[in-house]
Design a protein around this motif. Structure first.
Motif: not given
Length: 360
Positions: A355, A357-359
């Protein structure tokens, strides 16, 4: 230890009460038996066997559910059977590739059946069909024929289920509310799926390494033990399966001595299927005694097994024993709370990392 042994022995002879419809054993026998008799009549037992495997989808029939839910469940399960066979046959070109694919397939099937809380037999027959198919010789030109005959078997089962629903619809309905429930603890379900997938994959790989004639018996036996609902239940299922298999193989040996024609074997399978469905909800150990000869006859009916009965019977006992032991070890992991807590903790850390890393 003494109390565990006593409870295991008691469970072997205990007959539980069941509210299951008395029509189901007859339905199961006809769904498995009719394709076999057709195959015998037209001298195509191999195709009849393929269709009879599809007939096992009747075991997902829920006579106490609303009529619409019954038929939707049957149709979706039928598509699942076709998918299972397709996956198994499609990757059977290499034994080790098929074993890895089977492991991932078992993970996906278990996640799906857990998510929708599919009632027993749950994931069993989907993985069983894929396992058996993955051990068949790879022939692209025959895949569509095998899938077609399996699909015909599932459609026969759906038709008989439809007839049963129309005839006994009013008697079968209850005030129970049938809803699709979602399992909230997704990490726990994922951990169970991973363990099951790894055990199934290892079982099939081990069968190929040991050069078993029919290595799919090992993952099937492993999967049967993994159906336990607790450590104690897994232990009991392992003991019951090994003991029941030993007795069942003796019965199979006697059947093969008496039944020397394809017709007599088809009749034996029909009767054994009925006995299994009567006993499976009352006593698993006693059901295994009849499951063993029935599955052996179903798997070997199209081959020249009568010439090497003793070799075939001893091989099946070894396969099933190895699979049961692997299943017990997998079940111990599934119901080991310390292992579950550690695995859940690591999965949560991975989830948080993904999560973030996605942000970013």
């Amino acid at each position: 230890m003494q109390s565990t042994i006593v409870n295991t022995i008691k469970a072997f002879f205990e007959l539980k009460k069941s509210k299951r419809s008395r029509h189901i054993p007859f339905l199961a026998s006809f769904c498995v038996g009719i394709p076999l008799f057709y195959g015998w009549y037209f001298d195509a037992l191999a195709m009849g066997l393929q269709a009879s495997l599809g007939g096992l989808v009747i075991l997902y029939y829920q006579p106490n559910a609303p009529f619409r839910k019954r038929m939707v469940t049957m149709l979706v399960s039928s598509l699942g059977f076709v998918l299972s066979l397709g996956v198994g046959l499609g990757f059977s070109f290499n034994p080790y590739v098929s074993a890895v694919v089977l492991g991932f397939f078992a993970m996906g099937i278990h996640l799906t059946t857990s998510y929708f809380k599919i009632k027993p037999p749950g994931n069993f027959f989907f993985i069983m069909i894929a396992s058996m198919a993955s051990c068949q010789s790879y022939a692209v030109e025959l895949i569509h024929n095998k899938i077609g005959f399996l699909f015909l078997g599932t459609m026969l089962a759906c038709f008989l289920a439809l007839c049963h629903g129309l005839l006994w619809n009013k008697k079968s309905l209850t005030t129970e509310t049938f809803t699709t429930q979602v399992k909230k603890r997704k990490f726990v379900s994922l951990i169970d799926s991973i363990v099951i997938g790894i055990c199934i994959s290892i079982s099939l790989i081990l069968g190929h390494i040991l050069e078993m004639q029919n290595p799919y018996w090992i993952p099937i036996s492993c999967l049967a033990i993994l159906q336990g609902i607790s450590k104690q239940h897994v232990w009991e299922r392992m003991i019951h399966r090994i003991v029941g298999t030993f007795i069942g193989i003796g019965i199979c040996w006697l059947i093969l001595l008496v039944c020397t024609t394809p017709l007599s074997i088809c009749i034996s399978i029909f009767v054994l299927q009925y006995l299994v469905e009567v006993l499976i909800v009352k006593n698993y150990a006693l059901a295994i005694i009849f499951i063993t000869p029935m599955t052996i006859l179903l798997a070997e009916i199209g081959s020249s097994f009568t010439a090497n009965t003793e070799i075939m019977v001893s091989a099946r006992f070894l396969d099933i024993t190895i699979g049961s032991v692997i299943g017990f070890m997998g079940g111990w992991l599934i119901y080991n709370q310390r292992f579950k807590n550690e695995a859940t903790h690591h999965l949560r850390k991975v989830n948080i990392f993904i999560r973030k890393s996605r942000k970013s």
